[in-house]
Write an enzyme that holds these catalytic residues in place. Structure first.
Site, PDB file in Angstrom:
ATOM      1  N   GLY A 108      10.833 -61.992  -8.872  1.00  0.00           N
ATOM      2  CA  GLY A 108       9.788 -61.174  -8.273  1.00  0.00           C
ATOM      3  C   GLY A 108      10.021 -60.979  -6.781  1.00  0.00           C
ATOM      4  CG  HIS A 109      12.764 -62.690  -4.717  1.00  0.00           C
ATOM      5  ND1 HIS A 109      12.550 -63.651  -5.677  1.00  0.00           N
ATOM      6  CD2 HIS A 109      14.074 -62.786  -4.367  1.00  0.00           C
ATOM      7  CE1 HIS A 109      13.678 -64.299  -5.886  1.00  0.00           C
ATOM      8  NE2 HIS A 109      14.622 -63.796  -5.110  1.00  0.00           N
ATOM      9  CB  SER A 110      14.342 -57.256  -3.059  1.00  0.00           C
ATOM     10  OG  SER A 110      15.536 -56.674  -2.591  1.00  0.00           O
TER      11      SER A 110
END
Length: 134
Positions: free
Chosen positions: A51-53
């Site tokens: 749930g991230h970059s």
């Protein structure tokens, strides 16, 4: 700008032996210098990770045991990759949103990273990620 085409499944050398197989990950397997290694395990049923970059960091994910899905998004397209072989890993370049879902019982996800942990390198809100792509 990173796209889903930059994310690839890469083979990890496998040495087969009747006593058990062995795979080796060195800098010739991943296209970056290895700075950090961590792993996810005991993920409860239905839980999600990721749930991230990352702004700069690249990662290489391997299902050492069991299986899980990696949902990749480059701001334009989305792709789902199922990892379930300990001799194959997924290269995720910087600038790609990732979510890990559908962990099987006993799944272990090994992550090899191009840099040490830095909170400043994370984009944790999907809307902020989308804005960074425009």
């Amino acid at each position: 700008m990173s796209t889903l085409q930059n994310c690839k499944l890469l083979s990890i050398p496998k040495i087969e032996d009747p006593r058990g197989n062995l795979s080796v990950i060195e800098n010739n397997v991943v296209p970056f210098e290895i700075k950090r290694v961590y792993y996810l395990y005991d993920v409860p049923s239905g839980a999600e990770r990721g749930g991230h970059s990352h702004i700069e960091q690249q990662e290489f994910l391997i299902a050492l045991s069991g299986s899980f899905d990696v949902i990749l998004n480059d701001g334009q397209k989305e792709n789902v990759v199922t990892l379930n072989k300990p001799f194959q890993g997924l290269l995720i370049t910087n600038g790609i949103w990732r979510e890990l879902k559908n962990f099987s019982s006993g799944a272990v996800c090994l992550v090899i990273a191009s840099d040490v942990f830095s909170e400043e390198d994370y984009i944790r809100e999907f809307q902020e990620f989308q804005e960074s792509k425009s």
